[in-house]
Design an enzyme around this catalytic site. Structure first.
Site, mmCIF file in Angstrom:
data_model
loop_
_atom_site.group_PDB
_atom_site.id
_atom_site.type_symbol
_atom_site.label_atom_id
_atom_site.label_comp_id
_atom_site.label_asym_id
_atom_site.label_seq_id
_atom_site.Cartn_x
_atom_site.Cartn_y
_atom_site.Cartn_z
ATOM 1 N N ARG A 22 0.822 -1.232 0.000
ATOM 2 C CA ARG A 22 0.000 0.000 0.000
ATOM 3 C C ARG A 22 0.851 1.276 0.000
ATOM 4 O O ARG A 22 0.498 2.270 0.630
ATOM 5 C CB ARG A 22 -0.971 0.003 1.201
ATOM 6 C CG ARG A 22 -2.148 -0.927 1.044
ATOM 7 C CD ARG A 22 -3.122 -0.778 2.193
ATOM 8 N NE ARG A 22 -2.547 -1.218 3.457
ATOM 9 C CZ ARG A 22 -3.001 -0.862 4.651
ATOM 10 N NH1 ARG A 22 -4.028 -0.061 4.767
ATOM 11 N NH2 ARG A 22 -2.415 -1.310 5.743
ATOM 12 N N ILE A 451 -26.997 5.888 13.291
ATOM 13 C CA ILE A 451 -26.912 4.695 12.447
ATOM 14 C C ILE A 451 -26.024 3.615 13.066
ATOM 15 O O ILE A 451 -26.011 2.483 12.611
ATOM 16 C CB ILE A 451 -26.426 5.087 11.033
ATOM 17 C CG1 ILE A 451 -27.327 6.181 10.446
ATOM 18 C CG2 ILE A 451 -26.376 3.910 10.090
ATOM 19 C CD1 ILE A 451 -28.798 5.814 10.371
ATOM 20 N N GLY A 452 -25.269 3.952 14.076
ATOM 21 C CA GLY A 452 -24.530 2.886 14.765
ATOM 22 C C GLY A 452 -23.165 3.285 15.252
ATOM 23 O O GLY A 452 -22.884 3.269 16.439
ATOM 24 N N SER A 453 -22.284 3.663 14.340
ATOM 25 C CA SER A 453 -20.922 3.936 14.791
ATOM 26 C C SER A 453 -20.793 5.366 15.295
ATOM 27 O O SER A 453 -21.471 6.276 14.820
ATOM 28 C CB SER A 453 -19.927 3.683 13.658
ATOM 29 O OG SER A 453 -20.245 4.483 12.560
ATOM 30 N N HIS A 714 -21.045 12.686 5.210
ATOM 31 C CA HIS A 714 -19.845 12.632 4.382
ATOM 32 C C HIS A 714 -19.219 14.003 4.220
ATOM 33 O O HIS A 714 -18.153 14.143 3.649
ATOM 34 C CB HIS A 714 -20.152 12.012 3.029
ATOM 35 C CG HIS A 714 -20.599 10.581 3.161
ATOM 36 N ND1 HIS A 714 -21.928 10.229 3.176
ATOM 37 C CD2 HIS A 714 -19.899 9.454 3.340
ATOM 38 C CE1 HIS A 714 -22.012 8.916 3.348
ATOM 39 N NE2 HIS A 714 -20.791 8.430 3.450
HETATM 40 N N1 GLN Z 1 -23.805 0.674 11.340
HETATM 41 C C1 GLN Z 1 -22.802 1.095 10.435
HETATM 42 C C2 GLN Z 1 -22.130 2.355 10.956
HETATM 43 O O1 GLN Z 1 -22.787 3.135 11.568
HETATM 44 C C3 GLN Z 1 -23.358 1.372 9.059
HETATM 45 C C4 GLN Z 1 -22.288 1.738 8.070
HETATM 46 C C5 GLN Z 1 -22.743 1.899 6.641
HETATM 47 O O2 GLN Z 1 -23.883 2.048 6.358
HETATM 48 N N2 GLN Z 1 -21.852 1.896 5.711
HETATM 49 O O3 GLN Z 1 -20.987 2.579 10.756
HETATM 50 ZN ZN ZN Z 2 -24.582 4.064 5.699
#
Ligand code: GLN
Ligand code: ZN
EC number: 2.1.1.14
Length: 782
Positions: A22, A451-453, A714
């Site tokens: 890499r 969403i989670g993280s 993003h």
């Molecule tokens: N649960 C994941 C996060 O929150 C979802 C990631 C994704 O959708 N790419 O990171």
């Molecule tokens: Zn996502």
């Protein structure tokens, strides 16, 4: 050019660009941080290219290639080559520098932005390259679009190779695919106008290559494997006829890959090209028709080695195809190659020191594929190839894989066969579940969640790597993760979110984490492939029947739930995404593998429920991108993708709320399929393509609950309360208020707390304001 006496002629369509360790990633990132000079970066690139040429040379590939290297992306390189820099980057005058190229791809560096961020041009969009996990920069075409030859990169690379003693075949993205893959920024722009304007630039490029001494040039036109309109089909006749007239002596190899030509076969048979490269691994079934119609004075290059997967080539199969082709095509005009660029596979098995030896003997990465290519080219012309040592060794490995005990697991196969219709459905329809869940969870109108993280800080990454290296014990690592979970749970409670998450600190990656734990999956040490720019991914390899060995997420989710009286979401990656982001088995249909994975996830879902997690999210960000390239194949895919999700999710009680999440794509055209997943709640990325998505909900009434991402994670921008309110109100114009959730559009892993905290506060505040508005309206009405 023709085959020498003892082997068929060989070439490749591109070699991985990131370097075997890499190097490109590290060189780019250090340059972007200002820690190294442009000279250092270029030096690193020179070495990567040189190594690639030397490897091809050493393997005795007949025709080496150039311009397959890129500092970021080959589509971006092409738009620089033809001078299609969007207006908003035009303050930078003069020739297109590498810095400008990076700015187009990534936006301006923070350090270079200064105080005023209002006039920073936003970076160009990127999207997945066909059905791969590689992302390209989407060209933009503006009103009065102008093209001009604006970069010397391909010529420099050709000259550099020549200087080192290699006569190469330069590889360029063909003009029609380039235009097709771009986005028109103004509806008044006509394809015909763009085609007419770009043609002279390609003529100029071809002339330049001819004068530099090139014999062949490869023009990639992968859109020939898509459903394209007659307008685009016609463009091929016009463009390739004119190119031939303009530069008659430079030989053009037109390359197609990723699928069958179908109705576009007529085009490649009749336009004036000197050769065609054809993907036998994906379109073997139509080879016969092509062979019968192929003009024997032209080269036919058979893409015989799979450039999209990591399995050893089966020489006996390949030789059968080649020997058959030789009945139609003269030996000097039948070339051999990988199916597509080797960009999509890791560099070398030599970097894998710990891999299970048996499985390793079934694999071939880029370097091994080049060697396979040369060997097949030799065996093809050998009378007694069956007695050849390399042939025998190859066949031993192929046979060994077929009969290996590592691959088959009776109990998984029996379990799949025993699945009943009722295993694929929840007990009651959503209408009923919704009431039961409302009672149990007690959520307000417009519930908020993430969403989670949460941010993967440098500290978290450091601790993980120390744990992996054995510098800290498992107890120490676990204690650290627990501390992080505690902090993030407290933070979410303090901000006032309604459904909490544990933050996913224990995961490097949503696929690798499960790949490490599931039987049938293998994680490599160094099997990196480029995702975009300097970003690389290390897809797991699915080699055998998949099952869950022990619980994978329960420990952390249960701990997190114990810290709060609010509902905690268990977090899983769905079967389609685990499949889509891995190298998959080629010895059984994808759908079988997907369903096996689904069964393993089903076990985890059940365990989460039994351990007190009343809300479980199964992420399927890759569902949309798994769609086959041709529309005719969509239904079959959607059917098994939906079935897989339902296998994974349907085992719970009505009171358990199943969420799913999708991102990176436009959902309008598959919204009905998404509804069939029957998840109680879905969160979709919407902040970038928001309005389009809202349009599709106006057309199709989505039956269950839905969260439209109100914050584009993003981008480093912090959304204001008003912006969020605005998006929510737009959503309410097409969705009932009882169905709407409030959430960011993806995980927060890549963001910093500086951005996350104020953004989430604004999000929660917007939800509060909206609730108040509705409560006030309700009081007035009563
Ligand atoms: N649960 C994941 C996060 O929150 C979802 C990631 C994704 O959708 N790419 O990171
Ligand atoms: Zn996502």
């Amino acid at each position: 050019m023709s085959s020498s006496k003892n082997h068929l002629y060989t070439h490749i369509l591109g070699y991985p660009r990131i370097g075997s360790r890499r190097q490109l990633k590290f060189a780019l990132e250090s340059y972007w941080k200002g820690e190294s000079s442009l000279h250092d970066l270029i030096q690193a690139a020179e070495e990567i290219k040189k190594e690639a040429w030397e490897k091809q040379q050493k393997a005795q590939i007949s025709l080496l290639c150039s311009n397959d290297f890129s500092f970021y992306d080959h589509v971006l390189d092409t738009l620089c080559l033809v001078g299609a820099v969007p207006q908003r980057f035009k303050s930078h005058n003069g020739p297109i520098s590498l810095d400008l190229l990076f700015t187009m791809a990534r936006g301006m560096e923070k350090s270079r932005r200064g105080q005023d961020s209002s006039n920073i041009p936003h970076p160009m969009e990127m999207t997945k390259w066909f059905d791969t996990n590689y992302h390209y920069i989407v060209p933009e075409f503006e009103k009065d679009q102008h093209f001009s030859l604006s970069s010397s990169k391909p010529f420099e690379e050709f000259k550099q190779a020549k200087f080192l003693g290699f006569l190469t075949k330069p590889i360029l993205l063909g003009p029609i695919s380039f235009l097709f893959l771009g986005k028109k920024k103004d509806p008044s722009i006509k394809n015909a106008e763009l085609i007419a304007k770009i043609l002279p630039i390609y003529e100029e490029i071809l002339k330049e290559f001819y004068s530099l001494g090139a014999d062949w040039i490869e023009l990639d036109e992968p859109i020939l494997t898509l459903d394209i309109s007659t307008e685009w089909q016609k463009a091929f006749y016009e463009v390739y006829t004119k190119l031939k007239v303009a530069v008659p002596s430079l030989k053009i190899l037109l390359a197609t890959y990723f699928g069958a030509l179908k109705e576009n076969r007529e085009i490649v048979c009749s336009i004036p090209i000197d050769g065609l490269h054809y993907d036998c691994t994906r379109a073997g079934q139509e080879l016969q028709g092509l062979l019968q119609n192929w003009d024997k004075n032209r080269v036919l290059s058979l893409g015989i080695i799979d450039g999209r997967n990591v399995w050893k080539n089966d020489f006996s199969q390949s030789l059968k195809i080649i020997h058959h082709a030789l009945e139609f095509i003269p030996v000097e005009r039948l070339w051999l190659a990988p199916s597509c660029s080797l960009l999509f596979v890791p560099v070398s098995l030599k970097e894998e020191k710990q891999l299970n030896g048996e499985i390793k003997s079934w694999l071939a990465f880029a370097d091994e594929k080049i060697e396979e290519l040369a060997t097949i080219a030799r065996l093809a012309l050998e009378e007694n190839y069956q007695n050849d040592e390399q042939y025998k060794e190859n066949q031993r490995a192929i046979q060994q894989r077929k009969t290996s005990g590592l691959i088959r697991d009776q109990s998984v196969q029996q379990r799949l066969a025993a699945l009943k219709e009722k295993d694929l459905s929840r007990k009651n329809p959503y209408r009923i579940r919704k009431e039961i869940q409302a009672k149990k969870l007690g959520l307000p109108l417009f519930p908020t969640t993430t969403i989670g993280s949460f941010p993967q800080t440098a500290e978290i990454r450091k601790m993980r790597s120390r744990f992996r290296l054995g510098h800290i014990t498992e107890e120490q690592y676990d204690a650290f993760i627990q501390e992080e979970i505690k902090k993030v749970v407290r933070l979410q409670e303090e901000i006032g979110l309604d459904v909490l998450v544990h933050g996913e600190f224990e995961r490097t990656d949503m696929v690798e984490y499960f790949g490490e734990k599931l039987k049938g999956f293998l994680i490599t040490e160094n099997g990196w492939v480029q995702s975009y720019g300097s970003r690389c991914v290390k897809p797991p390899i699915i080699y055998g029947d998949v099952s869950r060995q022990q619980p994978m997420t329960i420990k952390w989710s249960k701990f997190a739930q114990s810290l709060s009286s609010k509902p905690m979401k268990g977090m899983l990656t769905g079967p389609v995404t685990l499949l889509q982001w891995s190298f998959v088995r080629d010895d059984q249909p994808r759908k079988i593998t997907a369903k096996q994975i689904a069964l393993a996830i089903r076990d985890e879902v059940k365990d989460l429920e039994q351990n007190g997690l009343g809300v479980i999210q199964i992420d399927e960000p890759a569902l949309r991108e798994g769609l086959p390239l041709r529309k005719i194949d969509w239904n079959d895919y959607l059917e098994w993708a939906i079935e897989s999700f339902r296998i994974a999710s349907s085992c719970v009680e009505d009171s358990t709320q199943i969420h799913t999440h999708m991102c990176y794509s436009e959902f309008g055209d598959i919204i009905e399929a998404i509804a069939k997943l029957d998840a109680d709640v879905i969160s979709l990325e919407a902040s970038r393509s928001g309005l389009e998505l809202i349009d599709s909900f106006a057309r199709f009434r989505y039956p269950n609950d839905i969260g439209l991402g109100v914050w584009d994670i993003h981008s480093p921008r912090i959304p204001t309360v008003n912006e969020i309110l605005d998006t929510l109100k737009k959503a309410l114009s097409v969705l009932p208020k009882e169905a709407l959730w409030v959430n960011p559009d993806c995980g927060l892993k890549t963001r910093s707390y500086e951005e996350v905290i104020p953004s989430l506060r604004n999000m929660v505040e917007a939800a509060h304001l909206l609730r108040k508005e509705f409560e006030a309206a309700a009081t007035v009405n009563s």
